[in-house]
Design an enzyme around this catalytic site. Structure first.
Site, PDB file in Angstrom:
ATOM      1  N   VAL A  72       0.900  -1.162   0.000  1.00 43.02           N
ATOM      2  CA  VAL A  72       0.000   0.000   0.000  1.00 43.02           C
ATOM      3  C   VAL A  72       0.937   1.209   0.000  1.00 43.02           C
ATOM      4  CG1 VAL A  72      -1.694   1.323   1.307  1.00 43.02           C
ATOM      5  CG2 VAL A  72      -1.875  -1.175   1.193  1.00 43.02           C
ATOM      6  N   PRO A  73       1.046   1.908  -1.145  1.00 39.54           N
ATOM      7  CA  PRO A  73       2.207   2.779  -1.377  1.00 39.54           C
ATOM      8  C   PRO A  73       2.141   4.128  -0.674  1.00 39.54           C
ATOM      9  CG  PRO A  73       0.745   2.822  -3.272  1.00 39.54           C
ATOM     10  CD  PRO A  73       0.128   1.864  -2.292  1.00 39.54           C
ATOM     11  N   CYS A  74       2.256   4.109   0.645  1.00 37.62           N
ATOM     12  CA  CYS A  74       2.259   5.374   1.380  1.00 37.62           C
ATOM     13  C   CYS A  74       3.548   6.155   1.094  1.00 37.62           C
ATOM     14  CB  CYS A  74       2.067   5.136   2.871  1.00 37.62           C
ATOM     15  SG  CYS A  74       3.265   4.035   3.600  1.00 37.62           S
ATOM     16  N   HIS A  75       4.543   5.479   0.463  1.00 38.27           N
ATOM     17  CA  HIS A  75       5.762   6.228   0.115  1.00 38.27           C
ATOM     18  C   HIS A  75       5.486   7.260  -0.984  1.00 38.27           C
ATOM     19  CE1 HIS A  75       5.713   2.657  -2.544  1.00 38.27           C
ATOM     20  NE2 HIS A  75       6.326   3.397  -3.439  1.00 38.27           N
ATOM     21  N   ARG A  76       4.319   7.171  -1.634  1.00 39.06           N
ATOM     22  CA  ARG A  76       3.973   8.146  -2.682  1.00 39.06           C
ATOM     23  C   ARG A  76       3.191   9.334  -2.119  1.00 39.06           C
ATOM     24  NH1 ARG A  76       2.092   3.217  -6.357  1.00 39.06           N
ATOM     25  NH2 ARG A  76       4.164   2.337  -6.742  1.00 39.06           N
TER      26      ARG A  76
END
Lengths: 170, 193
Positions: free
Chosen positions: B156-160
Site C-alpha cells: 500500500v504505497p504510502c511512500h507516494r
C-alpha cells in the site's frame, strides 16, 4: 478438559489451543487408523471446522457441548473437498518440523493399519473409536448414529475378525 | 499383550506441525515469510483473511507484531498463489489482486489506504490531496497519521504520499531515506535537498 466448554464459550481464541492440545493425539491416531496417510490433513481440517462452528454457536450451545464426541462427529463427516480448502490457507514451512519422526514405534503401525483396513467401514469405525481413541459406547453411538447395542456388537465382531486375521498370518 | 491393549498402543502423539497448521488455518496465528525488496528484506505476515503486515526483517518485527496485533507468528508459506502476488505487490507498489487483512484498521484509515493505492507509480500526492479525495479536506493531519500507521507499507504505497511543500516527510518503513530510494526507483526525483 472438564470445564473447557465453559472457557471456550467465554474466550474462544484463548481456549481453543487447549482444545487442540487435548484432542490432537487421539484425533490424529484414530484418523490414522481409519484413513491412513491423510490423517494429519483430516485432523487439521477437523479442528479448523470446529473453530468455525464454535465461532458461530451461541454461548449456551458451546457450554453444553460434549467435546470429544462432537469433534469426532465433525471428523467422520469430512468430505474430500478439504484438500482444495487447504491450498487457501497458510501452512507451516515443513522443514521446521521433523514430522512425527521423533516417536519410537513399539508397534508395527503399517501392519495394524493393513489389518484394520480389512474390516468393513462401520466395524472399523466402532473398533477404532472404542479401542484406539477410547470413546465409550454411548459416545460412539452418538458419533456414528448407530444404536449402542449395534456398536457393541460391531466392536465385538471387529475384535474377533482381527484375531482371525492375526491367526491366519501365523 | 492382548488385542485391546495393542489397539490402545496405536495411539500416539500428533506431529508438531498439526497444531501450528490449525493455528494458521483458523487465523489464531499469522504466518511470516521473508521477501526481498529494494529497501532490504521484508517480513511479510499473512492469515486466511489476507496480508496483515509488512516490516523490515532487520528490525524486531516479532515484538512489533505481537504488540500491534496480539497474535502469534509462525514461520510459514502463504496460501497457494499469494507468494507471486506478494512479490508482484512489492515490485509494483500496489496490492493488485493480493487480499489484505485490514480488520484492525479504522474505516477512515482504510479509505485513505485505498486512495493511496490509486496513486500511479512514479508519481506522488500531498497528504492534503488524499484528505480531499476522502471528502475531508481539513483532515490532512489524520491522513498523515493513517499513513504513518499503514500496516502494509510498500504494497500500500504510502511512500507516494508527501508534504504539500514537496518535501518527502516521514516514512514508516525505515525512514525518509528508504522513501527516497523507493521513489527514485519508480522514476520520481525528489527536489528535496
Amino acid at each position: 478438559m472438564d470445564d473447557l466448554p465453559i472457557r471456550l464459550a467465554e474466550d474462544l481464541d484463548g481456549a481453543f489451543p487447549e482444545l487442540v492440545e487435548g484432542l490432537q493425539s487421539e484425533l490424529y491416531s484414530g484418523l490414522r487408523s481409519l484413513a491412513g496417510g491423510d490423517a494429519e490433513d483430516l485432523a487439521q481440517e477437523t479442528f479448523i471446522r470446529a473453530y468455525r462452528a464454535l465461532s458461530s454457536y451461541d454461548t449456551a450451545r458451546v457450554r453444553n457441548l460434549s467435546l470429544r464426541g462432537w469433534i469426532w462427529t465433525i471428523a467422520l463427516n469430512l468430505g474430500r473437498n478439504h484438500l482444495r480448502d487447504r491450498a487457501r490457507r497458510p501452512t507451516v514451512a515443513n522443514e521446521l518440523f521433523d514430522v512425527g519422526r521423533d516417536d519410537p514405534e513399539p508397534i508395527d503401525w503399517m501392519a495394524w493399519e493393513a489389518r484394520l483396513q480389512k474390516l468393513s467401514l462401520p466395524i472399523r469405525k466402532a473398533v477404532v473409536l472404542r479401542h484406539v481413541v477410547g470413546l465409550d459406547y454411548p459416545e460412539i453411538s452418538s458419533v456414528t448414529g448407530r444404536p449402542v447395542g449395534t456398536v457393541k456388537a460391531d466392536v465385538h465382531r471387529g475384535l474377533q475378525r482381527l484375531r482371525t486375521i492375526m491367526e491366519d498370518e501365523e | 499383550m492382548n488385542i485391546e491393549e495393542t489397539l490402545a498402543g496405536l495411539r500416539r502423539g500428533a506431529p508438531a506441525s498439526l497444531k501450528a497448521n490449525v493455528e494458521l488455518g483458523t487465523g489464531l496465528a499469522d504466518g511470516v515469510s521473508i521477501f526481498e525488496s529494494p529497501v532490504g528484506e521484508l517480513a511479510v505476515t499473512f492469515n486466511p483473511h489476507g496480508v496483515s503486515s509488512v516490516s523490515l526483517a532487520a528490525l524486531d518485527f516479532e515484538d512489533y507484531f505481537a504488540d500491534r496485533f496480539g497474535r502469534r507468528l509462525i514461520e510459514a508459506r502463504p496460501p497457494s498463489g499469494w507468494e507471486k502476488l506478494i512479490n508482484r505487490g512489492i515490485e509494483a507498489g500496489n496490492p493488485g489482486q493480493l487480499p489484505l487483512d485490514l480488520r484492525g484498521v479504522t474505516a477512515f484509515r482504510r479509505e485513505i489506504m485505498l486512495i493511496a493505492t490509486t496513486i500511479p507509480r512514479g508519481e506522488v500526492r500531498p497528504y492534503q490531496w488524499l484528505a480531499r479525495q476522502a471528502g475531508r479536506p481539513g483532515a490532512a493531519r489524520a491522513v498523515g497519521s493513517a499513513m504513518a500507521n499503514n500496516p502494509i507499507p510498500l504494497i500500500v504505497p504510502c511512500h507516494r504520499v508527501v508534504r504539500s511543500d514537496g518535501s518527502l516527510g516521514a516514512y514508516s518503513l525505515g525512514g525518509a531515506d528508504n522513501k527516497r530510494v523507493l521513489l527514485a526507483r519508480e522514476g520520481f526525483v525528489s527536489t528535496e535537498g
